[in-house]
Design a protein around this motif. Structure first.
Motif, PDB file in Angstrom:
ATOM      1  N   THR A  48       0.806  -1.230   0.000  1.00  0.00           N
ATOM      2  CA  THR A  48       0.000   0.000   0.000  1.00  0.00           C
ATOM      3  C   THR A  48       0.836   1.276   0.000  1.00  0.00           C
ATOM      4  O   THR A  48       0.400   2.301   0.496  1.00  0.00           O
ATOM      5  N   ALA A  49       2.042   1.263  -0.542  1.00  0.00           N
ATOM      6  CA  ALA A  49       2.857   2.481  -0.548  1.00  0.00           C
ATOM      7  C   ALA A  49       2.164   3.602  -1.299  1.00  0.00           C
ATOM      8  O   ALA A  49       2.083   4.738  -0.827  1.00  0.00           O
ATOM      9  N   ILE A  50       1.637   3.302  -2.490  1.00  0.00           N
ATOM     10  CA  ILE A  50       0.943   4.319  -3.267  1.00  0.00           C
ATOM     11  C   ILE A  50      -0.375   4.667  -2.618  1.00  0.00           C
ATOM     12  O   ILE A  50      -0.743   5.828  -2.514  1.00  0.00           O
ATOM     13  N   ALA A  51      -1.116   3.673  -2.166  1.00  0.00           N
ATOM     14  CA  ALA A  51      -2.408   3.939  -1.542  1.00  0.00           C
ATOM     15  C   ALA A  51      -2.273   4.871  -0.356  1.00  0.00           C
ATOM     16  O   ALA A  51      -3.062   5.791  -0.173  1.00  0.00           O
ATOM     17  N   ALA A  52      -1.253   4.667   0.453  1.00  0.00           N
ATOM     18  CA  ALA A  52      -1.089   5.479   1.651  1.00  0.00           C
ATOM     19  C   ALA A  52      -0.860   6.939   1.309  1.00  0.00           C
ATOM     20  O   ALA A  52      -1.432   7.832   1.925  1.00  0.00           O
ATOM     21  N   VAL A  53      -0.040   7.206   0.307  1.00  0.00           N
ATOM     22  CA  VAL A  53       0.240   8.603  -0.011  1.00  0.00           C
ATOM     23  C   VAL A  53      -0.946   9.269  -0.671  1.00  0.00           C
ATOM     24  O   VAL A  53      -1.205  10.450  -0.473  1.00  0.00           O
ATOM     25  N   THR A  54      -1.754   8.531  -1.460  1.00  0.00           N
ATOM     26  CA  THR A  54      -2.913   9.166  -2.064  1.00  0.00           C
ATOM     27  C   THR A  54      -3.967   9.472  -1.015  1.00  0.00           C
ATOM     28  O   THR A  54      -4.649  10.482  -1.083  1.00  0.00           O
ATOM     29  N   ALA A  79      -6.588  -2.234   3.647  1.00  0.00           N
ATOM     30  CA  ALA A  79      -6.917  -3.438   2.875  1.00  0.00           C
ATOM     31  C   ALA A  79      -6.851  -3.149   1.381  1.00  0.00           C
ATOM     32  O   ALA A  79      -7.595  -3.727   0.601  1.00  0.00           O
ATOM     33  N   PHE A  80      -5.938  -2.271   0.993  1.00  0.00           N
ATOM     34  CA  PHE A  80      -5.844  -1.894  -0.411  1.00  0.00           C
ATOM     35  C   PHE A  80      -5.272  -3.054  -1.226  1.00  0.00           C
ATOM     36  O   PHE A  80      -4.188  -3.564  -0.914  1.00  0.00           O
ATOM     37  N   PRO A  81      -5.982  -3.505  -2.289  1.00  0.00           N
ATOM     38  CA  PRO A  81      -5.538  -4.673  -3.058  1.00  0.00           C
ATOM     39  C   PRO A  81      -4.523  -4.295  -4.137  1.00  0.00           C
ATOM     40  O   PRO A  81      -4.860  -4.101  -5.307  1.00  0.00           O
ATOM     41  N   ASP A  82      -3.265  -4.211  -3.771  1.00  0.00           N
ATOM     42  CA  ASP A  82      -2.213  -3.780  -4.698  1.00  0.00           C
ATOM     43  C   ASP A  82      -2.248  -4.544  -6.022  1.00  0.00           C
ATOM     44  O   ASP A  82      -2.200  -3.956  -7.101  1.00  0.00           O
ATOM     45  N   ASP A  83      -2.297  -5.867  -5.931  1.00  0.00           N
ATOM     46  CA  ASP A  83      -2.226  -6.668  -7.150  1.00  0.00           C
ATOM     47  C   ASP A  83      -3.412  -6.416  -8.065  1.00  0.00           C
ATOM     48  O   ASP A  83      -3.267  -6.325  -9.281  1.00  0.00           O
ATOM     49  N   GLY A 121      -9.235   5.886   2.740  1.00  0.00           N
ATOM     50  CA  GLY A 121      -9.109   4.953   1.631  1.00  0.00           C
ATOM     51  C   GLY A 121      -9.065   5.649   0.288  1.00  0.00           C
ATOM     52  O   GLY A 121      -8.795   6.854   0.203  1.00  0.00           O
ATOM     53  N   ASN A 122      -9.335   4.885  -0.754  1.00  0.00           N
ATOM     54  CA  ASN A 122      -9.275   5.388  -2.125  1.00  0.00           C
ATOM     55  C   ASN A 122     -10.438   4.872  -2.956  1.00  0.00           C
ATOM     56  O   ASN A 122     -10.860   3.725  -2.815  1.00  0.00           O
TER      57      ASN A 122
END
Length: 215
Positions: free
Chosen positions: A16-22, A171-175, A203-204
């Motif tokens: 979730t590196a990208i999810a966290a920053v967004t 719980a961001f689904p990176d894949d 969340g996003n």
């Protein structure tokens, strides 16, 4: 998210590196109206819009030749915004467009170009301290809606929305969101989900789409 290392291959950036920053950087939800802070919530996707069909809705169009994107248009929610290139920060997270420019989105320039085979990423703010920003209404988008991406060579990549979903940062689904695709696909991302006055959005909102045409 996964960072492209060569065409068709990806390297893990971390959970979730990208999810966290967004979540942190693409929205504030506190607008200064009439002399005091007021919290406003953008629309969130209906459950029916999140039933992703792995095969997409209809046949995908052939991939387009590489050409950098310059503008994104989503007629159903009145989006017509220029695109800037986004890189990764030193921590491995995706950088974001300047918050002060409400009608500006960005694309991950080290990844797939929209229209090429693979998963292209576009991100933008949901709001800032002055009010709604470019992707404020992203959660109201419906399956079957059209997304158009203008490109430097004069072509337009036309995508059709397959699903609109909202995920918590934990719980961001990176894949599912960032993984490699065998056809031209697009993800459009902004803040969404629960909101806390102390930590912001939780969340996003993610739009899944695939290429259905070009002109």
């Amino acid at each position: 998210m996964r960072r492209k290392t060569r065409r068709g291959r990806c390297a893990r950036l971390g959970d979730t590196a990208i999810a966290a920053v967004t979540v942190v950087a693409l929205g504030s939800a506190v607008w200064l109206l009439g002399g005091g802070p007021v919290t406003h919530r953008p629309p969130q996707p209906a459950a029916v819009e999140g039933r992703l069909d792995p095969g997409g809705r209809g046949r995908a169009a052939p991939a387009l030749a590489p050409s950098a994107p310059t503008r994104v248009r989503i007629p159903a929610i009145r989006v017509n915004a220029p695109l800037m290139g986004l890189a990764l920060t030193r921590s491995g997270s995706l950088d974001v467009p300047p918050a002060a420019d409400k009608n500006l989105a960005g694309w991950y320039r080290a990844g797939t170009i929209p229209g090429e085979t693979g998963t292209a990423i576009i991100a933008g703010h949901v709001d800032n301290t002055d009010g709604p920003a470019v992707f404020y209404d992203l959660g109201a988008l419906k399956r079957g809606a059209r997304i158009e991406v203008d490109r430097q060579d004069g072509s337009v990549a036309v995508f059709t929305v397959d699903a609109v979903e909202v995920y918590s940062a934990r719980a961001f689904p990176d894949d599912k969101v960032y993984g490699a695709a065998p056809r031209p696909e697009l993800r459009v991302i902004t803040c969404g989900g629960g909101y806390s006055r102390t930590t912001g959005y939780q969340g996003n909102v993610v739009v899944f789409a695939h290429l259905t045409g070009g002109r």
